[in-house]
Design a protein around this motif. Structure first.
Motif, PDB file in Angstrom:
ATOM      1  N   SER A 271      -4.135  -1.261   6.416  1.00 41.27           N
ATOM      2  CA  SER A 271      -3.205  -2.333   6.046  1.00 41.27           C
ATOM      3  C   SER A 271      -3.850  -3.700   6.243  1.00 41.27           C
ATOM      4  O   SER A 271      -3.691  -4.604   5.421  1.00 41.27           O
ATOM      5  CB  SER A 271      -1.922  -2.226   6.876  1.00 41.27           C
ATOM      6  OG  SER A 271      -1.269  -0.992   6.640  1.00 41.27           O
TER       7      SER A 271
ATOM      8  N   HIS B 179      -6.330  -4.200   3.511  1.00 40.96           N
ATOM      9  CA  HIS B 179      -5.627  -4.499   2.268  1.00 40.96           C
ATOM     10  C   HIS B 179      -5.089  -5.930   2.276  1.00 40.96           C
ATOM     11  O   HIS B 179      -5.168  -6.660   1.268  1.00 40.96           O
ATOM     12  CB  HIS B 179      -4.480  -3.510   2.065  1.00 40.96           C
ATOM     13  CG  HIS B 179      -3.701  -3.716   0.804  1.00 40.96           C
ATOM     14  ND1 HIS B 179      -4.226  -3.420  -0.440  1.00 40.96           N
ATOM     15  CD2 HIS B 179      -2.447  -4.215   0.595  1.00 40.96           C
ATOM     16  CE1 HIS B 179      -3.333  -3.714  -1.363  1.00 40.96           C
ATOM     17  NE2 HIS B 179      -2.242  -4.193  -0.758  1.00 40.96           N
ATOM     18  N   SER B 180      -4.564  -6.342   3.441  1.00 39.71           N
ATOM     19  CA  SER B 180      -4.062  -7.718   3.551  1.00 39.71           C
ATOM     20  C   SER B 180      -5.195  -8.720   3.399  1.00 39.71           C
ATOM     21  O   SER B 180      -5.041  -9.775   2.767  1.00 39.71           O
ATOM     22  CB  SER B 180      -3.373  -7.908   4.905  1.00 39.71           C
ATOM     23  OG  SER B 180      -2.263  -7.033   5.033  1.00 39.71           O
TER      24      SER B 180
ATOM     25  N   GLN C 188      -7.951  -8.290   1.667  1.00 39.97           N
ATOM     26  CA  GLN C 188      -8.306  -8.353   0.244  1.00 39.97           C
ATOM     27  C   GLN C 188      -7.306  -9.194  -0.537  1.00 39.97           C
ATOM     28  O   GLN C 188      -7.681  -9.983  -1.418  1.00 39.97           O
ATOM     29  CB  GLN C 188      -8.375  -6.931  -0.319  1.00 39.97           C
ATOM     30  CG  GLN C 188      -9.526  -6.110   0.244  1.00 39.97           C
ATOM     31  CD  GLN C 188      -9.497  -4.673  -0.252  1.00 39.97           C
ATOM     32  OE1 GLN C 188      -8.546  -4.263  -0.928  1.00 39.97           O
ATOM     33  NE2 GLN C 188     -10.540  -3.920   0.082  1.00 39.97           N
ATOM     34  N   SER C 189      -6.017  -9.042  -0.217  1.00 40.49           N
ATOM     35  CA  SER C 189      -4.990  -9.832  -0.904  1.00 40.49           C
ATOM     36  C   SER C 189      -5.168 -11.316  -0.616  1.00 40.49           C
ATOM     37  O   SER C 189      -5.011 -12.159  -1.514  1.00 40.49           O
ATOM     38  CB  SER C 189      -3.595  -9.371  -0.461  1.00 40.49           C
ATOM     39  OG  SER C 189      -3.382  -8.012  -0.789  1.00 40.49           O
TER      40      SER C 189
ATOM     41  N   ARG D 110      -8.106 -12.601  -2.633  1.00 38.99           N
ATOM     42  CA  ARG D 110      -7.739 -12.781  -4.041  1.00 38.99           C
ATOM     43  C   ARG D 110      -6.866 -14.022  -4.226  1.00 38.99           C
ATOM     44  O   ARG D 110      -7.039 -14.793  -5.186  1.00 38.99           O
ATOM     45  CB  ARG D 110      -7.005 -11.537  -4.546  1.00 38.99           C
ATOM     46  CG  ARG D 110      -7.931 -10.347  -4.805  1.00 38.99           C
ATOM     47  CD  ARG D 110      -7.225  -9.306  -5.652  1.00 38.99           C
ATOM     48  NE  ARG D 110      -6.064  -8.747  -4.976  1.00 38.99           N
ATOM     49  CZ  ARG D 110      -6.103  -7.663  -4.221  1.00 38.99           C
ATOM     50  NH1 ARG D 110      -7.267  -7.043  -4.036  1.00 38.99           N
ATOM     51  NH2 ARG D 110      -5.015  -7.218  -3.634  1.00 38.99           N
ATOM     52  N   ALA D 111      -5.911 -14.204  -3.283  1.00 38.64           N
ATOM     53  CA  ALA D 111      -5.057 -15.386  -3.366  1.00 38.64           C
ATOM     54  C   ALA D 111      -5.857 -16.663  -3.211  1.00 38.64           C
ATOM     55  O   ALA D 111      -5.611 -17.674  -3.906  1.00 38.64           O
ATOM     56  CB  ALA D 111      -3.967 -15.304  -2.304  1.00 38.64           C
TER      57      ALA D 111
END
Length: 202
Positions: free
Chosen positions: A168, A171-172, A174-175, A178-179
């Motif tokens: 998690s 994944h956070s 990576q998010s 991207r943001a």
């Protein structure tokens, strides 16, 4: 406690309570036979602790009192496993001193004493079974295995949760990256648009 266990323990303990009470009340009947045992264990008791009994009559009384106390505990279902072990311990000197059939030459008396010896041997086996009886509750080996399995399951569950948490977090991350890239790209577009607007004629 099941009725079968209650009755079985009552029957098993009766002979010890009765014979133990007789030994306490009239020890002289057994002193002659107990003398052989006291001659061997008496010096050991004195060496370990001088306050311990070493004469045959006192040992007979002590053994009888232990049989009465442990027999009553076994009969009433209190501390049954330790009580059974105590009775088994008291049965050893009683049997060796009272029924040494291997020392008797008369065949009839030898067979008689051998029968009593075997009877006491059977009682000893019954007491060992009573000492091992956990009244249907899981034994120590099962509980240790169960708790070990439960611990392994808990560790596996914890490892799974940790891996899930790390996934998690990854994944956070990576998010967020991207943001950040999107925000940076949109900022460049806005900056270029603003710069182009300043170059337009008024």
């Amino acid at each position: 406690m099941s009725p079968v266990r209650t009755v079985a323990r009552l029957f098993l303990s009766t002979i010890f309570v009765v014979s133990g009470a007789r030994s306490v009340a009239r020890p002289t009947v057994h002193v002659a036979k107990a003398q052989k045992v006291s001659e061997k264990v008496g010096p050991l008791f004195e060496k370990a602790n001088k306050s311990l009994p070493s004469d045959a009559e006192t040992l007979v009384r002590f053994n009888g009192a232990a049989q009465v106390a442990a027999g009553l505990m076994l009969a009433t279902g209190r501390f049954t496993r330790p009580a059974a072990l105590v009775l088994a311990g008291t049965l050893v000197p009683t049997t060796l001193a009272g029924h040494p059939f291997w020392t008797i030459k008369d065949p009839i008396e030898r067979r008689h004493q051998e029968t009593h010896f075997m009877k006491n041997l059977g009682l000893f086996g019954g007491l060992l079974m009573a000492a091992a009886d956990n009244q249907g509750r899981p034994g120590l080996a099962w509980r240790a295995s169960h708790y070990a399995g439960h611990g392994r399951h808990a560790l596996e569950h914890g490892r799974h949760n940790l891996e899930h948490g790390l996934h998690s977090v990854e994944h956070s991350g990576q998010s967020l990256r991207r943001a950040a890239k999107t925000a940076k790209r949109e900022a460049k577009i806005a900056y270029r648009a603003a710069a182009a607007g300043r170059r337009l004629p008024s």
